[in-house]
Design a protein around this motif. Structure first.
Motif: not given
Ligand code: ADP
Ligand code: ASP
Ligand code: MG
Length: 445
Positions: A5, A197, A200, A255
């Motif tokens: 990723k 986000g 992930d 984060k």
């Protein structure tokens, strides 16, 4: 197959896209690439959705034009083959025309979700065509054909795996598959996301779905650090973490990982590697089932926490009472993060306050309710961290910072403190100084 990723900054410019290409070429074997949008693009799309809400058509057009220029300029620099270049530009124009059409609808959650997914679609297509222009054979896959995730907390990875396998069997065999992070199809069969986000999380859902040998998460830092480098100086990389440690840190605000990243692989032996796209040879962080070392590892902070206190001098600790309180939160699908109790009161925290008013209305009959917003949970993590003698001195270390709640012993691997967000940075800095830097120099002496 390996899942690799690459986040927004890793695909945010022509130079970094070129780095990504070099990294991929340096690894043998089959690869599934999960890519984010170019950095900043999802924020632009969020702005479009806000403009849809306020009916600001001019703003929508301005942003779409900016997106067109940014993607076209990347294509022009990356792709030398004229034919591939013009077909890629045509794809971007079609996608942006579709976005414009989407933006003509009345605002809804559904329109928001659809709007924010366009960045991943554009970037993955450009990357796939870039490789093609260099004669690097690859297959572009539309995540909307296999990423069916109806339960965000508990994705059905078997179903995703079956759809994925069916899809790639219908295409020419390839060593490189490229797909979009962040994008999913939800329980209503509609385009949605895995939340900000979320690429992930896409990577580990896919890793679990296809039983990948490993999941690599490439970003703009050399691994998971012991504290938030955005607020604290002198942090250091951690080379090894257990799934549990990483899950706590991700959930409580580190984060570098989406909060749910670890859960799909936690029952499997699929290691996760965090690596830096800009220094690919550096070691990074390895996250695997077992922690090699015990003790304090890292601190993270999660913002946007609301503390709710229910005070009652009647039946508070009578059996069945807590269940009734928890049922109220459950009815509104609102997760509770921290809990503390006394004989006459219970305090708990939530981060999702969308249904707060309704929750408070229902809690009202149980006692006197106090609500405090704008708090942060500071999470101190490490296997058996509660046995670490340094942490016995927490209150002394934080002497001038008021702690609203503390959770100790819930697991051996986590101590959580609730502080006013105004004091978050000071708390992170102080803990870094006292628990890591001074403690380390004391050990050296
Ligand atoms: P990507 O776009 O690759 O997904 P993110 O911005 O989501 O990257 O995550 C990487 C960033 O996370 C780093 O640049 C860093 O500022 C931040 N970060 C916050 N806490 C940590 C931590 N404990 N360790 C490493 N990075 C962290
Ligand atoms: N592009 C999405 C975001 O900015 C997903 C991701 O980058 O992980 O939130
Ligand atoms: Mg990220």
């Amino acid at each position: 197959m390996r899942v690799m990723k690459f986040g927004g900054t890793s695909v945010g410019s022509v130079e970094s896209i070129n780095n990504v290409k070099n990294i991929i070429q340096s690894k043998d074997g089959k690869k599934l690439l999960v890519l984010s949008a170019m950095s900043g693009v999802t924020n632009e799309l969020v702005s479009i959705s806000e403009a849809i809400k306020s009916g600001d058509q001019k703003e929508i057009d301005v942003i779409i034009q900016r997106l067109k220029e940014r993607h076209e300029s990347a294509i022009n620099e990356l792709i030398q083959d004229q034919e591939i270049r013009s077909s890629t530009i045509a794809f971007i124009n079609e996608t942006l025309a579709q976005l414009k059409q989407t933006s003509g609808n009345a605002y809804s959650e559904k329109i928001y979700s659809e709007t924010v997914t366009y960045g991943e679609t554009m970037l993955t297509y450009i990357f796939s065509k870039y490789l093609e222009s260099l004669n690097i054979q690859n297959q572009w896959l539309d995540a909307k054909e296999f990423m069916y995730v109806s339960n965000l907390e508990n994705p059905d990875t078997r179903a995703v795996g079956e759809r994925f396998t069916r899809l790639i069997k219908s295409k020419p065999e390839s060593d490189i598959y490229i797909t979009q992070g962040f994008v999913r199809i939800d329980k209503n069969n509609e385009i949605s996301t895995l939340k900000r986000g979320g690429s992930d999380y896409s990577a580990t859902i896919l890793g679990a779905s296809i039983n990948a040998e490993e999941v690599q998460i490439w970003t703009d830092i050399d691994g998971l650090h012991n504290n938030d480098p955005r607020y604290v100086e002198n942090t250091h990389r951690i080379s090894e973490l257990s799934f549990e440690e990483a899950a706590e840190l991700a959930y409580f605000g580190a984060k570098i990982l989406h909060p749910q990243t670890i859960s799909p692989v936690i029952d499997r032996d699929i290691p996760i590697f965090l690596k830096n796209t800009f220094t690919p040879d550096s070691q990074g962080t390895r996250i695997s089932p077992e922690a090699k070392e015990k003790g304090l590892k890292a601190i993270s902070a999660k913002d946007g926490i609301t503390a709710i206190k229910i005070k009652s001098n009647r039946m508070l600790m009578a059996h069945g009472f807590l269940r009734k309180i928890f049922d109220v939160f459950d009815n509104y699908e609102t997760a509770i993060d921290m809990i503390t109790t006394s004989e006459i009161a219970i305090s708990l925290t939530i981060d999702d306050d969308r249904n707060l008013d309704k929750i408070l209305e229902e809690l009202d009959s149980y006692g006197e309710i106090t609500v405090e917003k704008n708090h942060s949970i500071i999470c101190i993590v490490g296997e058996s961290v509660i046995e670490d003698k340094q942490t016995y001195r927490l209150f002394e270390l934080l002497n001038d910072i008021p702690v609203r709640m503390i959770s100790y012993g819930g697991s051996n691997n986590n101590i959580s403190l609730l502080v006013d967000t105004q004091n978050k940075i000071a708390t992170l800095r102080k803990l870094n100084e006292k628990l890591f830097i001074q403690n380390k120099s004391a050990q050296v002496v």
